[in-house]
Scaffold this active site. Structure first.
Site, PDB file in Angstrom:
ATOM      1  N   ARG A   1       6.743  -8.263   1.923  1.00 55.98           N
ATOM      2  CA  ARG A   1       7.570  -7.612   3.178  1.00 55.98           C
ATOM      3  C   ARG A   1       8.105  -8.835   3.853  1.00 55.98           C
ATOM      4  O   ARG A   1       9.285  -8.829   4.179  1.00 55.98           O
ATOM      5  CB  ARG A   1       6.826  -6.870   4.044  1.00 55.98           C
ATOM      6  CG  ARG A   1       7.554  -6.459   5.363  1.00 55.98           C
ATOM      7  CD  ARG A   1       6.753  -5.856   6.361  1.00 55.98           C
ATOM      8  NE  ARG A   1       6.455  -4.492   5.934  1.00 55.98           N
ATOM      9  CZ  ARG A   1       5.356  -3.929   6.146  1.00 55.98           C
ATOM     10  NH1 ARG A   1       4.312  -4.547   6.796  1.00 55.98           N
ATOM     11  NH2 ARG A   1       5.155  -2.627   5.751  1.00 55.98           N
TER      12      ARG A   1
ATOM     13  N   ASP B   1      -1.843   7.225   5.801  1.00 58.53           N
ATOM     14  CA  ASP B   1      -1.899   5.915   6.244  1.00 58.53           C
ATOM     15  C   ASP B   1      -2.720   5.653   7.372  1.00 58.53           C
ATOM     16  O   ASP B   1      -2.934   6.378   8.200  1.00 58.53           O
ATOM     17  CB  ASP B   1      -0.134   5.626   6.620  1.00 58.53           C
ATOM     18  CG  ASP B   1       0.235   4.069   6.457  1.00 58.53           C
ATOM     19  OD1 ASP B   1      -0.722   3.250   6.050  1.00 58.53           O
ATOM     20  OD2 ASP B   1       1.236   3.908   6.865  1.00 58.53           O
TER      21      ASP B   1
ATOM     22  N   LYS C   1       1.011  -1.184   0.023  1.00 56.04           N
ATOM     23  CA  LYS C   1      -0.077  -0.080  -0.073  1.00 56.04           C
ATOM     24  C   LYS C   1       1.072   1.365  -0.034  1.00 56.04           C
ATOM     25  O   LYS C   1       0.750   2.223  -0.704  1.00 56.04           O
ATOM     26  CB  LYS C   1      -0.904  -0.218   1.054  1.00 56.04           C
ATOM     27  CG  LYS C   1      -1.938  -0.848   1.238  1.00 56.04           C
ATOM     28  CD  LYS C   1      -2.953  -1.137   2.438  1.00 56.04           C
ATOM     29  CE  LYS C   1      -2.330  -1.301   3.596  1.00 56.04           C
ATOM     30  NZ  LYS C   1      -1.599  -2.596   3.719  1.00 56.04           N
ATOM     31  N   THR C   2       1.820   1.393   0.884  1.00 53.82           N
ATOM     32  CA  THR C   2       2.617   2.443   0.978  1.00 53.82           C
ATOM     33  C   THR C   2       3.449   2.638  -0.331  1.00 53.82           C
ATOM     34  O   THR C   2       3.625   3.626  -0.848  1.00 53.82           O
ATOM     35  CB  THR C   2       3.574   2.237   2.110  1.00 53.82           C
ATOM     36  OG1 THR C   2       2.690   2.306   3.348  1.00 53.82           O
ATOM     37  CG2 THR C   2       4.625   3.596   2.265  1.00 53.82           C
TER      38      THR C   2
ATOM     39  N   THR D   1      -5.689  -1.409   6.489  1.00 56.33           N
ATOM     40  CA  THR D   1      -5.716  -2.574   6.672  1.00 56.33           C
ATOM     41  C   THR D   1      -7.166  -3.111   7.142  1.00 56.33           C
ATOM     42  O   THR D   1      -7.463  -4.173   7.131  1.00 56.33           O
ATOM     43  CB  THR D   1      -4.707  -3.048   7.835  1.00 56.33           C
ATOM     44  OG1 THR D   1      -5.055  -2.345   9.015  1.00 56.33           O
ATOM     45  CG2 THR D   1      -3.460  -3.085   7.483  1.00 56.33           C
TER      46      THR D   1
HETATM   47  N1  LIG Z   1       4.232  -5.357  -5.551  1.00 55.38           N
HETATM   48  C1  LIG Z   1       5.530  -5.706  -5.077  1.00 55.38           C
HETATM   49  N2  LIG Z   1       6.622  -5.742  -5.762  1.00 55.38           N
HETATM   50  C2  LIG Z   1       7.767  -5.755  -5.348  1.00 55.38           C
HETATM   51  N3  LIG Z   1       8.036  -5.602  -3.776  1.00 55.38           N
HETATM   52  C3  LIG Z   1       6.900  -5.275  -3.305  1.00 55.38           C
HETATM   53  C4  LIG Z   1       5.706  -5.124  -3.688  1.00 55.38           C
HETATM   54  N4  LIG Z   1       4.824  -4.856  -2.664  1.00 55.38           N
HETATM   55  C5  LIG Z   1       5.759  -4.758  -1.708  1.00 55.38           C
HETATM   56  N5  LIG Z   1       6.709  -4.816  -1.907  1.00 55.38           N
HETATM   57  C6  LIG Z   1       7.899  -4.923  -0.839  1.00 55.38           C
HETATM   58  O1  LIG Z   1       7.296  -5.155   0.287  1.00 55.38           O
HETATM   59  C7  LIG Z   1       7.557  -3.977   1.288  1.00 55.38           C
HETATM   60  C8  LIG Z   1       6.381  -3.626   2.097  1.00 55.38           C
HETATM   61  O2  LIG Z   1       5.390  -2.909   1.218  1.00 55.38           O
HETATM   62  P1  LIG Z   1       4.456  -1.551   1.746  1.00 55.38           P
HETATM   63  O3  LIG Z   1       5.536  -1.011   2.796  1.00 55.38           O
HETATM   64  O4  LIG Z   1       4.109  -0.823   0.602  1.00 55.38           O
HETATM   65  O5  LIG Z   1       3.389  -2.537   2.553  1.00 55.38           O
HETATM   66  P2  LIG Z   1       2.335  -1.974   3.227  1.00 55.38           P
HETATM   67  O6  LIG Z   1       1.083  -2.224   2.333  1.00 55.38           O
HETATM   68  O7  LIG Z   1       2.166  -0.202   3.108  1.00 55.38           O
HETATM   69  O8  LIG Z   1       2.050  -2.279   4.778  1.00 55.38           O
HETATM   70  P3  LIG Z   1       1.608  -1.903   5.843  1.00 55.38           P
HETATM   71  O9  LIG Z   1       0.177  -2.262   5.986  1.00 55.38           O
HETATM   72  O10 LIG Z   1       2.292  -2.366   7.001  1.00 55.38           O
HETATM   73  O11 LIG Z   1       1.802  -0.251   5.986  1.00 55.38           O
HETATM   74  C9  LIG Z   1       8.052  -2.808   0.339  1.00 55.38           C
HETATM   75  O12 LIG Z   1       9.286  -2.364   0.924  1.00 55.38           O
HETATM   76  C10 LIG Z   1       8.563  -3.438  -0.902  1.00 55.38           C
HETATM   77  O13 LIG Z   1       9.968  -3.613  -0.991  1.00 55.38           O
HETATM   78 MG   LIG Z   2       2.529   0.765   4.652  1.00 58.03          MG
END
Ligand SMILES: Nc1ncnc2c1ncn2[C@@H]1O[C@H](COP(=O)(O)OP(=O)(O)OP(=O)(O)O)[C@@H](O)[C@H]1O
Ligand SMILES: [Mg+2]
Length: 350
Positions: A225, A117, A72-73, A166
């Site tokens: 992640r 977020d 997401k981030t 989430t």
């Molecule tokens: N589609 C993708 N392709 C490659 N790497 C990815 C992908 N999605 C996520 N990642 C990797 O996973 C890590 C975590 O992703 P991210 O921080 O965007 O998750 P999030 O959904 O924001 O989690 P949270 O809900 O905990 O904030 C990122 O640092 C990235 O390296």
């Molecule tokens: Mg995030």
């Protein structure tokens, strides 16, 4: 003394978190092409962004929902990068008062992307201010206190809100409706995780064999992640015990050290499933009771462990609470109740 140990643990884990975060940042895909998987969301989002750019305007507001660690981030950053916009970052819990949000909104420039977020954790007054800002690009700033207070309407430049949550179910409908596009991120398939791992290994200058990448991918809970984190643990193992290359042997050994089982369940997943089976006879049991039994917050159990266990078919949800499925019992090597019907039989544990 106990307090001191607590403090120390907090400091150490805060440092560990910071290290994890910075290595995560290094592996983040920078544009939609580098973003692996989530084909549907990616295509839809790409269309939204390209259309906005063709019109020369700002993109519609975007809501991204899904379990932690799915991107997401990362997508919020990509949205800003792809549209050449400045990304401004905040979060629901960071905005304690509507005034905090007013300050952020009034400092935005034309075309900025405001990433919020954990948007489900915004306080009610801030949420209401956000409705107005998202719809009319306007905010009412209250000046003064008490009967003499006046509200001054302020026009904002047009901007794009990207919200991440989430728990989309917790967003009030009026807020949800103000997003022109909602992308729901789902767990990744093993071959997508494998592609992510191979890319990450390349960036880490780590040699990884195909079978090792496949092994890590299949045990990463469908989550990039976690895949990247396990890859770093495998690298640690390989550097200490092996020749520095991430081989299948290194992968298996490291995953064992970090208590990731063959199906990818980690310690929390197993604790939840274990409590459900052994302490509550397979359920149904309420979420809060289950969370207390494993010493976690209900939100953690609900957003982190449960979606994965349900997807794996190890746990089910019924109107009366969480239940262990026959596969759940089997995974723990336990014998479920006689005449098990998936745990839906009436029990008195709630
Ligand atoms: N589609 C993708 N392709 C490659 N790497 C990815 C992908 N999605 C996520 N990642 C990797 O996973 C890590 C975590 O992703 P991210 O921080 O965007 O998750 P999030 O959904 O924001 O989690 P949270 O809900 O905990 O904030 C990122 O640092 C990235 O390296
Ligand atoms: Mg995030």
């Amino acid at each position: 003394m106990a307090d001191e140990i607590d403090d120390l643990e907090r400091v150490v884990s805060a440092e560990a978190d910071a290290i994890e975060r910075s290595s995560e940042a290094a592996l983040r895909p920078r544009n939609l092409d580098e973003f692996v998987g989530q084909r549907v969301v990616r295509e839809q989002l790409s269309l939204v962004l390209r259309a906005a750019m063709a019109r020369g305007g700002t993109s519609d507001h975007v809501l991204l929902s899904g379990p932690p660690g799915l991107g997401k981030t990362t997508l919020a950053m990509i949205i800003a990068a792809e549209t050449g916009s400045t990304l401004r970052v905040t979060s629901g819990p960071a905005i304690a008062h509507a005034g905090d949000l007013a300050a952020i909104l009034s400092s935005l420039d034309e075309g900025d992307v405001l990433f919020i977020d954990e948007i489900h954790r915004l306080a009610r007054p801030a949420e209401e201010m956000l409705y107005l800002a998202m719809e009319d690009f306007r905010v009412d700033v209250v000046v003064g206190k008490g009967p003499g207070a006046t509200s001054i309407p302020l026009t904002l430049p047009s901007f794009t809100v990207v919200g991440a949550t989430t728990r989309a179910g917790l967003l009030p409908a009026p807020l949800r409706d103000r997003f022109g596009f909602t992308g729901h991120l789902d767990f990744y398939e093993p071959d997508e995780l494998k592609a992510i791992l191979v890319r990450s290994a390349g960036m880490l200058d780590l040699s990884v064999s195909h079978d090792a990448a496949a092994e890590i991918a299949s045990r990463s809970r469908g989550t990039p992640r976690i895949a990247n984190r396990l890859l770093r643990r495998v690298r640690d193992w390989a550097e200490v015990h092996g020749d520095g290359r991430a081989t299948l042997t290194a992968a298996r050994a490291a995953l064992e050290v970090y208590e990731v089982d063959a199906r990818g369940l980690d310690r929390l997943d197993r604790a939840v499933l274990g409590a459900l089976c052994t302490r509550f006879g397979g359920g149904p049991v309420g979420l809060t009771t289950l969370a207390v039994a494993v010493g976690e917050e209900p939100e953690t159990v609900e957003t982190v462990a449960e979606p994965f266990l349900v997807r794996e078919g190890l746990m089910g949800r019924s109107p009366r609470g969480r239940i262990a499925t026959p596969a759940g019992w089997e995974h723990l090597g336990l014998k479920g109740p006689e005449h098990s019907d998936g745990g839906a039989t009436t029990r008195l544990f709630e």
